[in-house]
Design an enzyme around this catalytic site. Sequence first.
Site, PDB file in Angstrom:
ATOM      1  N   LEU A   1       0.821  -1.212   0.000  1.00 18.20           N
ATOM      2  CA  LEU A   1       0.000   0.000   0.000  1.00 18.20           C
ATOM      3  C   LEU A   1       0.854   1.261   0.000  1.00 18.20           C
ATOM      4  O   LEU A   1       2.041   1.214   0.360  1.00 18.20           O
ATOM      5  CB  LEU A   1      -0.872   0.011   1.263  1.00 18.20           C
ATOM      6  CG  LEU A   1      -1.954  -1.073   1.371  1.00 18.20           C
ATOM      7  CD1 LEU A   1      -2.517  -1.103   2.790  1.00 18.20           C
ATOM      8  CD2 LEU A   1      -3.059  -0.834   0.343  1.00 18.20           C
TER       9      LEU A   1
ATOM     10  N   GLY B   1       6.081   1.452   2.979  1.00 19.20           N
ATOM     11  CA  GLY B   1       7.536   1.432   3.154  1.00 19.20           C
ATOM     12  C   GLY B   1       8.332   0.991   1.935  1.00 19.20           C
ATOM     13  O   GLY B   1       9.548   0.785   2.019  1.00 19.20           O
TER      14      GLY B   1
ATOM     15  N   SER C   1       1.683  -1.587  -7.341  1.00 16.60           N
ATOM     16  CA  SER C   1       1.393  -2.780  -8.169  1.00 16.60           C
ATOM     17  C   SER C   1       0.295  -3.617  -7.508  1.00 16.60           C
ATOM     18  O   SER C   1       0.571  -4.731  -7.054  1.00 16.60           O
ATOM     19  CB  SER C   1       2.663  -3.588  -8.443  1.00 16.60           C
ATOM     20  OG  SER C   1       3.480  -3.759  -7.302  1.00 16.60           O
TER      21      SER C   1
HETATM   22  N1  LIG Z   1      -5.356   7.042  -6.564  1.00 17.00           N
HETATM   23  C1  LIG Z   1      -4.127   6.737  -6.094  1.00 17.00           C
HETATM   24  N2  LIG Z   1      -3.907   5.500  -5.564  1.00 17.00           N
HETATM   25  C2  LIG Z   1      -2.685   5.194  -5.096  1.00 17.00           C
HETATM   26  N3  LIG Z   1      -1.614   6.042  -5.128  1.00 17.00           N
HETATM   27  C3  LIG Z   1      -1.784   7.272  -5.659  1.00 17.00           C
HETATM   28  C4  LIG Z   1      -3.048   7.668  -6.148  1.00 17.00           C
HETATM   29  N4  LIG Z   1      -2.928   8.939  -6.615  1.00 17.00           N
HETATM   30  C5  LIG Z   1      -1.654   9.317  -6.427  1.00 17.00           C
HETATM   31  N5  LIG Z   1      -0.964   8.317  -5.849  1.00 17.00           N
HETATM   32  C6  LIG Z   1       0.489   8.404  -5.603  1.00 17.00           C
HETATM   33  O1  LIG Z   1       1.075   7.608  -6.636  1.00 17.00           O
HETATM   34  C7  LIG Z   1       1.931   6.617  -6.083  1.00 17.00           C
HETATM   35  C8  LIG Z   1       1.570   5.223  -6.603  1.00 17.00           C
HETATM   36  O2  LIG Z   1       2.011   5.070  -7.906  1.00 17.00           O
HETATM   37  P1  LIG Z   1       2.303   3.614  -8.462  1.00 17.00           P
HETATM   38  O3  LIG Z   1       2.837   3.804  -9.836  1.00 17.00           O
HETATM   39  O4  LIG Z   1       3.132   2.872  -7.509  1.00 17.00           O
HETATM   40  O5  LIG Z   1       0.831   2.980  -8.505  1.00 17.00           O
HETATM   41  S1  LIG Z   1       0.344   1.639  -9.235  1.00 17.00           S
HETATM   42  O6  LIG Z   1       1.375   0.602  -9.013  1.00 17.00           O
HETATM   43  O7  LIG Z   1       0.205   1.916 -10.670  1.00 17.00           O
HETATM   44  O8  LIG Z   1      -0.938   1.316  -8.617  1.00 17.00           O
HETATM   45  C9  LIG Z   1       1.723   6.609  -4.592  1.00 17.00           C
HETATM   46  O9  LIG Z   1       3.036   6.534  -4.074  1.00 17.00           O
HETATM   47  P2  LIG Z   1       3.432   5.651  -2.805  1.00 17.00           P
HETATM   48  O10 LIG Z   1       2.802   6.386  -1.654  1.00 17.00           O
HETATM   49  O11 LIG Z   1       4.929   5.740  -2.799  1.00 17.00           O
HETATM   50  O12 LIG Z   1       2.929   4.262  -2.972  1.00 17.00           O
HETATM   51  C10 LIG Z   1       0.994   7.894  -4.293  1.00 17.00           C
HETATM   52  O13 LIG Z   1       1.920   8.847  -3.825  1.00 17.00           O
HETATM   53  N1  LIG Z   2      10.421  -1.207   8.370  1.00 13.71           N
HETATM   54  C1  LIG Z   2      10.156  -0.121   7.642  1.00 13.71           C
HETATM   55  N2  LIG Z   2      10.362  -0.159   6.301  1.00 13.71           N
HETATM   56  C2  LIG Z   2      10.062   0.925   5.546  1.00 13.71           C
HETATM   57  N3  LIG Z   2       9.564   2.104   6.026  1.00 13.71           N
HETATM   58  C3  LIG Z   2       9.334   2.181   7.353  1.00 13.71           C
HETATM   59  C4  LIG Z   2       9.623   1.077   8.203  1.00 13.71           C
HETATM   60  N4  LIG Z   2       9.294   1.433   9.455  1.00 13.71           N
HETATM   61  C5  LIG Z   2       8.844   2.697   9.386  1.00 13.71           C
HETATM   62  N5  LIG Z   2       8.861   3.171   8.123  1.00 13.71           N
HETATM   63  C6  LIG Z   2       8.418   4.526   7.725  1.00 13.71           C
HETATM   64  O1  LIG Z   2       7.219   4.393   6.950  1.00 13.71           O
HETATM   65  C7  LIG Z   2       7.162   5.381   5.927  1.00 13.71           C
HETATM   66  C8  LIG Z   2       7.029   4.680   4.601  1.00 13.71           C
HETATM   67  O2  LIG Z   2       6.948   5.623   3.554  1.00 13.71           O
HETATM   68  P1  LIG Z   2       7.352   5.295   2.068  1.00 13.71           P
HETATM   69  O3  LIG Z   2       8.663   4.588   2.024  1.00 13.71           O
HETATM   70  O4  LIG Z   2       7.224   6.560   1.271  1.00 13.71           O
HETATM   71  O5  LIG Z   2       6.210   4.239   1.646  1.00 13.71           O
HETATM   72  P2  LIG Z   2       5.695   3.856   0.179  1.00 13.71           P
HETATM   73  O6  LIG Z   2       6.847   4.028  -0.771  1.00 13.71           O
HETATM   74  O7  LIG Z   2       5.243   2.438   0.301  1.00 13.71           O
HETATM   75  O8  LIG Z   2       4.570   4.805  -0.115  1.00 13.71           O
HETATM   76  C9  LIG Z   2       8.440   6.222   6.042  1.00 13.71           C
HETATM   77  O9  LIG Z   2       8.159   7.373   6.798  1.00 13.71           O
HETATM   78  C10 LIG Z   2       9.392   5.275   6.811  1.00 13.71           C
HETATM   79  O10 LIG Z   2      10.346   5.978   7.585  1.00 13.71           O
END
Ligand SMILES: Nc1ncnc2c1ncn2[C@@H]1O[C@H](COP(=O)(O)OS(=O)(=O)O)[C@@H](OP(=O)(O)O)[C@H]1O
Ligand SMILES: Nc1ncnc2c1ncn2[C@@H]1O[C@H](COP(=O)(O)OP(=O)(O)O)[C@@H](O)[C@H]1O
EC number: 2.7.1.25
Length: 203
Positions: free
Chosen positions: A38, A42, A111
Site C-alpha cells: 500500500l 515502506g 502494483s
Molecule cells: N489514486 C491513487 N492510488 C494510489 N496512489 C496514488 C493515487 N494517486 C496518487 N498516488 C500516488 O502515486 C503513487 C503510486 O504510484 P504507483 O505507480 O506505484 O501505482 S500503481 O502501481 O500503478 O498502482 C503513490 O506513491 P506511494 O505512496 O509511494 O505508494 C501515491 O503517492
Molecule cells: N520497516 C520499515 N520499512 C520501511 N519504512 C518504514 C519502516 N518502518 C517505518 N517506516 C516509515 O514508513 C514510511 C514509509 O513511507 P514510504 O517509504 O514513502 O512508503 P511507500 O513508498 O510504500 O509509499 C516512512 O516514513 C518510513 O520511515
Amino acid sequence: MTTTPVSSNVVWHQATVTRQRRELQNAHRGAIIWFTGLSGSGKSTLAHAVEEALHQKGCRTFVLDGDNVRHGLCGDLGFSDAGRVENIRRVGEVAKLFMEAGIIVLTAFISPYRADRERVRSMVKEGDFIEIYCDTPIEVCESRDVKGLYKKARAGQIKEFTGISSPYEAPEMPELALNTGTTDLQVCVNQVIDDLMRVGITG
Ligand SMILES: Nc1ncnc2c1ncn2[C@@H]1O[C@H](COP(=O)(O)OS(=O)(=O)O)[C@@H](OP(=O)(O)O)[C@H]1O
Ligand SMILES: Nc1ncnc2c1ncn2[C@@H]1O[C@H](COP(=O)(O)OP(=O)(O)O)[C@@H](O)[C@H]1O
C-alpha cells in the site's frame, strides 16, 4: 502514433556483450527486486535502504520508484485499472532491461494487481524476480500518511485510492513478506540482503 504491432517485421539483434558477461564483470547476478504494498507501507524507504546496502557491497543497482516514473515514462497514465495495468507493464519491461544489463533493479510500485505482478514474473527466468511484500496494515499506512494522500482520499478529493476506493491484492507466495508496519527498517534491510545472498544474487 500507430497501433498496429510491428513486432512481426522486427528481428531480434543478439548482443555480443551478454548478460552473463556483464554479471561476471559485476561479480553478482542481475535481478528484479519487486517491492509491493500500500501507499505508505515502506516500499520506497526500503528499496532505497536496500540499494544503499548493496551499493556499499559494490553491487550495481538502480531504483525505479512509482513517484518518479510517473513523472516521465508513465506521466500519461492515471490510476484507473487500465492506467495501473499499463504502468506495471511498462515498468516490468524497463526492469527487465536493467536486469539484462546485469543490474540489480529495485522497483517500488503499489502494483496492486496480482496478475500484473505475475506477468512480470513470467517474463523472466525463475529466480530472476524476487517479490517482496511490504506488509503494513492500512491503519498504520493511514496514520503515517507520509504525503497527506489518505486524508485527501478520505475527504473524497482523490478518486480510486488504493486501499480505500481501489483494491489491493496481497501476494499469495512472495519470496519475502516483511512486517514493515512494526519491524525496524534496518532489520527489514538485513532480511532482504540475507535473502539475496541465500539465493545467490549477491555474495
Ligand atoms: N489514486 C491513487 N492510488 C494510489 N496512489 C496514488 C493515487 N494517486 C496518487 N498516488 C500516488 O502515486 C503513487 C503510486 O504510484 P504507483 O505507480 O506505484 O501505482 S500503481 O502501481 O500503478 O498502482 C503513490 O506513491 P506511494 O505512496 O509511494 O505508494 C501515491 O503517492
Ligand atoms: N520497516 C520499515 N520499512 C520501511 N519504512 C518504514 C519502516 N518502518 C517505518 N517506516 C516509515 O514508513 C514510511 C514509509 O513511507 P514510504 O517509504 O514513502 O512508503 P511507500 O513508498 O510504500 O509509499 C516512512 O516514513 C518510513 O520511515
